[in-house]
Design an enzyme around this catalytic site. Sequence first.
Site, PDB file in Angstrom:
ATOM      1  N   TYR A   1      -1.481  15.933  -5.690  1.00  0.00           N
ATOM      2  CA  TYR A   1      -2.236  14.993  -6.527  1.00  0.00           C
ATOM      3  C   TYR A   1      -3.558  15.609  -6.985  1.00  0.00           C
ATOM      4  O   TYR A   1      -3.963  15.433  -8.133  1.00  0.00           O
ATOM      5  CB  TYR A   1      -2.525  13.702  -5.748  1.00  0.00           C
ATOM      6  CG  TYR A   1      -1.375  12.737  -5.705  1.00  0.00           C
ATOM      7  CD1 TYR A   1      -0.862  12.182  -6.882  1.00  0.00           C
ATOM      8  CD2 TYR A   1      -0.812  12.355  -4.507  1.00  0.00           C
ATOM      9  CE1 TYR A   1       0.192  11.282  -6.856  1.00  0.00           C
ATOM     10  CE2 TYR A   1       0.250  11.455  -4.459  1.00  0.00           C
ATOM     11  CZ  TYR A   1       0.744  10.920  -5.637  1.00  0.00           C
ATOM     12  OH  TYR A   1       1.790  10.028  -5.595  1.00  0.00           O
TER      13      TYR A   1
ATOM     14  N   ASP B   1      -3.871   5.647  -1.303  1.00  0.00           N
ATOM     15  CA  ASP B   1      -3.749   4.546  -2.256  1.00  0.00           C
ATOM     16  C   ASP B   1      -5.056   3.759  -2.250  1.00  0.00           C
ATOM     17  O   ASP B   1      -5.504   3.298  -1.194  1.00  0.00           O
ATOM     18  CB  ASP B   1      -2.594   3.636  -1.845  1.00  0.00           C
ATOM     19  CG  ASP B   1      -2.209   2.646  -2.929  1.00  0.00           C
ATOM     20  OD1 ASP B   1      -3.109   2.171  -3.662  1.00  0.00           O
ATOM     21  OD2 ASP B   1      -1.007   2.327  -3.044  1.00  0.00           O
TER      22      ASP B   1
ATOM     23  N   ASN C   1       4.498   4.638  10.494  1.00  0.00           N
ATOM     24  CA  ASN C   1       3.409   3.835   9.949  1.00  0.00           C
ATOM     25  C   ASN C   1       2.105   4.197  10.653  1.00  0.00           C
ATOM     26  O   ASN C   1       2.022   4.174  11.880  1.00  0.00           O
ATOM     27  CB  ASN C   1       3.714   2.346  10.144  1.00  0.00           C
ATOM     28  CG  ASN C   1       2.799   1.454   9.328  1.00  0.00           C
ATOM     29  OD1 ASN C   1       1.629   1.749   9.131  1.00  0.00           O
ATOM     30  ND2 ASN C   1       3.337   0.344   8.848  1.00  0.00           N
TER      31      ASN C   1
END
Length: 212
Positions: A193, A118, A96
């Site tokens: 992406y 995101d 994380n």
Amino acid sequence: MRLRHKPWAKDKLESHPEFVVHNPEDWKGKWDQAFKNNGPIHIEIGTGKGRFITEMAKANPMINYIGVELQESVIVSALDRLIEADVPNLKLMNMNAEKLTDYFEKGEINRVYLNFSDPWPKTRHEKRRLTYKTFLDSYQSVLEDKGEIHFKTDNQGLFEYSLQSFSAYGMLLKYVSLDLHNSNYEGNIMTEYEEKFSERGNRIYRCEVQFK
């Protein structure tokens, strides 16, 4: 899009300690030993399937890279790419990003990459955005003095928010492009992406900012 669960991913990650760092806190302050050299260290937060970080490592053998990704089922694809490339200056962390200060000492990192993070568009999720002030605190805590963040996204709202966040934090804006693929910027390495969004005609935004 729902992430496809890969129940075998954990075992595969654990079977490649030469590429995947499983106890990064053990290397805090000693990453030069992990890489067996004193080269600069660049990290990518949210490394996804690893195209960007792997190509960067191949193109810059004197720089050490660490790809940080929370999702096991995603980072295992980055591991496959790394196994094939077999570059010694790249390692992966299934961790994380909120805990960077547990893994790195102040000044141990030279640059942070944030690629197609995101956007968390809802206001109530602002604190989850990787350019929110608490994340900037974390980056500054591990970066060298005047360390940089290089940020790319196709999301105009996130880009505008991030520029405001960087400015409010007192950072220096060194470079900005509102249409990267139609600019004169050289040496861009695309993420998975980025290629997909660009093919759809989406504009790619990019900036480089520096802590003062």
